[in-house]
Design an enzyme around this catalytic site. Structure first.
Site, mmCIF file in Angstrom:
data_model
loop_
_atom_site.group_PDB
_atom_site.id
_atom_site.type_symbol
_atom_site.label_atom_id
_atom_site.label_comp_id
_atom_site.label_asym_id
_atom_site.label_seq_id
_atom_site.Cartn_x
_atom_site.Cartn_y
_atom_site.Cartn_z
ATOM 1 N N LYS A 90 3.767 1.230 -1.991
ATOM 2 C CA LYS A 90 4.657 2.210 -1.364
ATOM 3 C C LYS A 90 5.116 1.801 0.043
ATOM 4 O O LYS A 90 6.209 2.131 0.468
ATOM 5 C CB LYS A 90 3.972 3.579 -1.272
ATOM 6 C CG LYS A 90 3.679 4.236 -2.609
ATOM 7 C CD LYS A 90 4.928 4.826 -3.202
ATOM 8 C CE LYS A 90 4.761 5.577 -4.501
ATOM 9 N NZ LYS A 90 3.500 5.661 -5.157
ATOM 10 N N GLU A 112 8.449 13.321 0.218
ATOM 11 C CA GLU A 112 7.646 14.018 -0.783
ATOM 12 C C GLU A 112 6.496 13.100 -1.152
ATOM 13 O O GLU A 112 6.581 11.889 -0.953
ATOM 14 C CB GLU A 112 8.493 14.311 -2.025
ATOM 15 C CG GLU A 112 8.583 13.177 -3.069
ATOM 16 C CD GLU A 112 9.265 11.901 -2.561
ATOM 17 O OE1 GLU A 112 10.028 11.984 -1.591
ATOM 18 O OE2 GLU A 112 9.025 10.827 -3.153
ATOM 19 N N SER A 379 -0.493 -1.789 -8.934
ATOM 20 C CA SER A 379 0.321 -1.127 -7.898
ATOM 21 C C SER A 379 -0.501 -0.575 -6.738
ATOM 22 O O SER A 379 0.003 -0.449 -5.628
ATOM 23 C CB SER A 379 1.154 -0.008 -8.526
ATOM 24 O OG SER A 379 0.337 0.869 -9.279
HETATM 25 C C1 LIG Z 1 3.238 6.153 -6.399
HETATM 26 C C2 LIG Z 1 2.478 5.226 -7.217
HETATM 27 C C3 LIG Z 1 2.906 4.826 -8.498
HETATM 28 C C4 LIG Z 1 4.121 5.410 -9.175
HETATM 29 O O1 LIG Z 1 5.312 5.209 -8.525
HETATM 30 P P1 LIG Z 1 6.395 4.147 -8.980
HETATM 31 O O2 LIG Z 1 7.574 4.494 -8.177
HETATM 32 O O3 LIG Z 1 6.603 4.330 -10.447
HETATM 33 O O4 LIG Z 1 5.864 2.800 -8.663
HETATM 34 C C5 LIG Z 1 2.171 3.873 -9.170
HETATM 35 N N1 LIG Z 1 1.051 3.357 -8.650
HETATM 36 C C6 LIG Z 1 0.593 3.725 -7.433
HETATM 37 C C7 LIG Z 1 -0.659 3.113 -6.918
HETATM 38 C C8 LIG Z 1 1.281 4.668 -6.686
HETATM 39 O O5 LIG Z 1 0.827 5.022 -5.487
#
Ligand SMILES: *Cc1c(COP(=O)(O)O)cnc(C)c1O
Length: 395
Positions: A90, A112, A379
């Site tokens: 993020k 948000e 992620s």
């Molecule tokens: C916010 C988040 C997501 C989902 O958001 P995307 O915009 O689909 O990437 C996925 N993994 C983590 C660790 C997140 O914080």
């Protein structure tokens, strides 16, 4: 001309566009007129690149996961976005948008957040740049992700719990947009994913495309080829997936695999967040995409164990990739994701975010050839999910 990237009208095929109330039209068109110019400005690029390197900690490693590879019979590399400062991808986007907002003369930021990772990312860069920050978060999410609420408050952000709907990401997004409508002159809305009105989906995808840019270079250095056979990522709104796929969108030798959150399964539509499987075409939060709705077209409440994937919409890029068959989308249940998180933890000593675990849960469902090269984006890290893991695994 790209078949799969945004067109000059702000659409991915049938999806995208900018459906905003009149009061925001000036903000959105001002952003559209300026974002590419600013992003391509050499002084902007060098400031962003330097901070991505020294502050965010990029490039993040591309890690060859040997035991996972043995387990699934392919060469599996993990793109370690969990090692970014604040624990998820993020920050790539929050930092980029904050620098952009400053260039546009904005003095106040709203955002948000679902799991709180985007809120923490935004609060972090606002602290760094001494900017006022208000984060809207659903009341349910405030409870289940309390650690991140405390982090945001310590960073100086005002966290506003949202009680409407089921108190999750959709409701927080509604409130953030409402705030933006009331303060259009001085406020920039930092959207946390590839959703929202044009140009947000493209802008966020570009800020996250640093992921795929690094994958190309790292894969070339580590195994002599720039592109893998598979790219895999989880999809909430779809920003980490968009960043992972970005430079391979039009290279059809690369299979794009997305994992969405099925909650209790797609045969329980009211206990699911699998928007691509269950959604119909509609407009949510400023763009046309697939949306989960009832017969009357009312947006339904999404359900997933993962607060970051618990959203009844999806970015227009992913609706288009799925509808054209360019991406293959798996719907992963809560149980499958939880088991996959444990498998990664035991095999590699990496505790993933529950969102990322949805992508990992696709691995046993694929029929790999033994020489296949797979890059899967982790992620985020699992610290914020320790309560969920501890309850489920009785730790
Ligand atoms: C916010 C988040 C997501 C989902 O958001 P995307 O915009 O689909 O990437 C996925 N993994 C983590 C660790 C997140 O914080």
């Amino acid at each position: 001309m790209s078949k799969y990237n945004i067109d000059e009208n702000g659409y991915y095929g049938r999806f995208g566009g900018a459906y905003v109330p009149e009061i925001l039209q000036k903000n959105v068109s001002e952003l559209k007129a300026n974002y590419l110019k600013i992003m391509q400005d050499p002084t902007f690029k060098s400031e962003l690149d330097q901070l991505l390197h020294d502050y965010v900690g990029r490039p993040t490693p591309l890690y060859y996961a040997k035991r996972l590879s043995n387990l699934y019979g392919a060469h599996i590399y993990l793109k370690r976005e969990d090692l970014c400062h604040t624990g998820a991808h993020k920050l790539n986007n929050a930092l980029g948008q904050l620098l952009l907002a400053k260039r546009m003369g904005k003095t106040r930021i709203v955002a948000e957040t679902g799991a709180g990772q985007h809120g923490v990312g935004t609060a972090t860069v606002c602290a760094l740049m001494n900017m006022e920050c208000v984060v809207y978060m659903g009341a349910t999410d405030v409870k289940r992700q309390y650690l991140n609420v405390q982090r945001m408050r310590m960073l100086g952000a005002k966290v506003v719990p949202v009680e409407t709907g089921n108190g999750t990401l959709k409701d927080a997004t509604n409130e953030a947009i409402r705030d933006w409508c009331c303060n259009p002159a001085n406020t920039h809305y930092i959207i946390g994913s590839v959703v929202g009105p044009d140009p947000y989906p493209d802008m966020v995808a570009r800020f996250q495309s640093v992921i795929s840019d690094e994958i190309r270079k790292q894969l070339k250095a580590q195994c002599g080829r720039e592109t893998p056979d598979y790219l895999m990522a989880c999809v909430g709104g779809g920003s980490n997936a968009a960043g992972t796929f970005y430079h391979c969108l039009d290279n059809e030798n690369v299979q794009l695999i997305a994992a969405e959150a099925a909650g209790e399964g797609i045969d329980h539509p009211d206990r699911s967040a699998a928007t691509i499987h269950l959604g119909r075409e509609g407009v949510l939060h400023g763009s046309r995409s697939l949306v989960m709705m009832d017969e009357d077209g009312q947006i339904t409440e999404a359900f997933s164990i993962s607060a970051g994937l618990d959203y009844p919409g999806v970015g227009p890029m992913h609706a288009h990739l799925a509808q054209t068959g360019r991406s293959k989308v798996y719907a992963i249940t809560d149980d499958e994701a939880l088991q996959a998180a444990l498998t990664l933890t035991k095999a590699e000593g990496i505790i993933p975010a529950i969102e990322s675990a949805h992508a990992l849960a696709v691995l046993p469902k694929c029929k790999f050839k033994k020489d296949d090269v797979v890059v899967l984006t982790v992620s985020g890290r699992g610290d914020k999910d320790m309560n969920t893991y501890a309850d489920y695994f009785k730790l």
